[in-house]
Design a protein around this motif. Structure first.
Motif, PDB file in Angstrom:
ATOM      1  N   SER A  47      36.928  21.905  25.489  1.00 32.45           N
ATOM      2  CA  SER A  47      36.408  21.101  24.861  1.00 32.45           C
ATOM      3  C   SER A  47      37.422  19.835  25.324  1.00 32.45           C
ATOM      4  O   SER A  47      36.912  18.706  25.180  1.00 32.45           O
ATOM      5  N   LEU A  48      38.527  20.177  25.949  1.00 30.45           N
ATOM      6  CA  LEU A  48      39.284  19.176  26.521  1.00 30.45           C
ATOM      7  C   LEU A  48      39.365  18.861  27.980  1.00 30.45           C
ATOM      8  O   LEU A  48      39.777  17.951  28.457  1.00 30.45           O
ATOM      9  N   SER A  49      38.283  19.481  28.514  1.00 31.70           N
ATOM     10  CA  SER A  49      37.821  19.068  29.819  1.00 31.70           C
ATOM     11  C   SER A  49      39.110  19.525  30.789  1.00 31.70           C
ATOM     12  O   SER A  49      39.081  18.590  31.653  1.00 31.70           O
ATOM     13  N   LYS A  50      39.666  20.402  30.442  1.00 29.40           N
ATOM     14  CA  LYS A  50      40.781  20.566  31.558  1.00 29.40           C
ATOM     15  C   LYS A  50      40.576  21.884  32.380  1.00 29.40           C
ATOM     16  O   LYS A  50      39.731  22.483  31.785  1.00 29.40           O
ATOM     17  N   ILE A 103      47.834  24.218  24.027  1.00 29.21           N
ATOM     18  CA  ILE A 103      46.739  24.190  25.128  1.00 29.21           C
ATOM     19  C   ILE A 103      46.701  22.806  25.309  1.00 29.21           C
ATOM     20  O   ILE A 103      46.478  22.380  26.683  1.00 29.21           O
ATOM     21  N   GLU A 104      46.846  21.928  24.429  1.00 28.52           N
ATOM     22  CA  GLU A 104      46.341  20.444  24.732  1.00 28.52           C
ATOM     23  C   GLU A 104      47.929  19.767  25.908  1.00 28.52           C
ATOM     24  O   GLU A 104      47.354  19.041  26.563  1.00 28.52           O
ATOM     25  N   ASP A 105      49.109  20.565  25.574  1.00 25.61           N
ATOM     26  CA  ASP A 105      50.125  19.773  26.502  1.00 25.61           C
ATOM     27  C   ASP A 105      49.926  20.636  27.895  1.00 25.61           C
ATOM     28  O   ASP A 105      50.350  20.002  28.847  1.00 25.61           O
ATOM     29  N   ALA A 106      49.458  21.755  28.041  1.00 25.96           N
ATOM     30  CA  ALA A 106      49.177  22.460  29.249  1.00 25.96           C
ATOM     31  C   ALA A 106      48.540  21.694  30.026  1.00 25.96           C
ATOM     32  O   ALA A 106      47.473  21.047  29.961  1.00 25.96           O
TER      33      ALA A 106
END
Length: 315
Positions: free
Chosen positions: A91-94, A57-60
């Motif tokens: 929470s990552l604001s993506k 998810i963080e990489d996407a």
């Protein structure tokens, strides 16, 4: 030769009842030249791997969720795995795109139905679209993804073959020489690890900052055991977060006695970078590039120091 960047989309969904919909959506994204990652949440296979899901998810570049008639398998936090992924992406604001199946309400309201309705309420506060037929879902996805990525920077680029070879990065600075007395003093120093964690309470989650004091040698030993071969930042950070997990959970549950779960414990990124910098300066690790990403491996000096720490614990 100019290489084209391609966006990476994390596709989130439950497995039950959405197999064909997920297939059609991922196929449509592939036709658009978009890479996909993620795996459906299901209960009939090996245990759900949250660390893997979180890192993907963080990489996407974009998070895309398909929600059907089921709330889905439950995580230890008291919410479904799918719900957990959605919360983390937010929470990552993506960019987050959600597609909710427009189903008739069930005449019998089970606990799962109530949880699903609550999840609908959470999703409806963000960008979401309703769908009924599979073709309608695919059409909505195509339009929404184009709009979401039209002005977005980032993307992924294929590496040249030479970049796939592991290349050891030599440091321009000579390692700092530390004698045994200095090493003993340093290894006993207390380091205040800065961490954050999500506290789940009364259906909500809040982000809490907390610091945990650990000895320098305990921190290094925890990370060093992973670095017999090149270890990624993600892998090392996960080990350090697990090292602090018990104290973090204990203190936060004491602070929030009504909380039903403490989750997503993360070490401060800047502090992790500083720790690695110290290890490099003392010649304990060497930096590697593996498939274009940083990784670290124990040096001969690092192996010696790890053996020394293990011997001290044994005595």
């Amino acid at each position: 030769m100019t290489q084209t960047k391609r966006f990476l989309v994390y596709v989130a969904s439950n497995h039950a009842g959405l197999e064909s919909e997920r297939y059609e959506v991922t196929r449509q994204l592939a036709r658009m030249g978009i890479l996909t990652c993620g795996f459906p949440c299901r209960e009939d296979t090996s245990p759900y791997d949250w660390n893997l899901a979180r890192s993907q998810i963080e990489d996407a570049d974009l998070f895309l969720m398909i929600l059907g008639d089921e709330y889905g398998p439950m995580a230890p936090t008291g919410i479904s795995y799918l719900h957990r992924e959605f919360v983390h992406a937010q929470s990552l604001s993506k960019p987050v795109l959600s597609f909710i199946k427009n189903s008739l309400p069930s005449p019998v309201q089970t606990d799962s139905h109530r949880r699903l309705a609550g999840f609908h309420n959470v999703i409806s506060k963000a960008s979401c679209r309703l769908w009924h037929l599979r073709e309608e879902l695919v059409s909505h996805v195509k339009t929404a993804v184009v709009n979401a990525l039209s002005n977005k920077s980032g993307g992924w680029q294929k590496l040249e073959a030479t970049d796939l070879v592991q290349i050891e990065v030599e440091s321009n600075e000579a390692p700092l020489k530390v004698d045994n007395k200095q090493w003993l003093q340093q290894s006993r120093q207390l380091i205040r690890l800065q961490l954050s964690a999500k506290v789940y309470e009364a259906g909500n989650n809040t982000l809490e900052e907390i610091s945990v004091s650990l000895r320098w040698d305990a921190i290094f030993a925890c990370a060093a055991r992973l670095m017999s071969s090149p270890a990624s930042e993600e892998k090392i950070r996960a080990a350090l977060e697990e090292l602090a997990q018990e104290e973090v959970k204990g203190r936060l549950l004491k602070k929030h006695p009504l909380a039903h779960a403490i989750d997503d414990i993360r070490i401060n990124r800047a502090q992790f970078t500083e720790l690695v910098k110290q290890w490099l300066q003392h010649g304990l690790v060497v930096n590697k590039s593996v498939s274009g990403r940083d990784a670290w491996k124990l040096s001969a000096q690092g192996i010696t120091r790890l053996i020394s720490i293990s011997a001290q614990k044994a005595t």
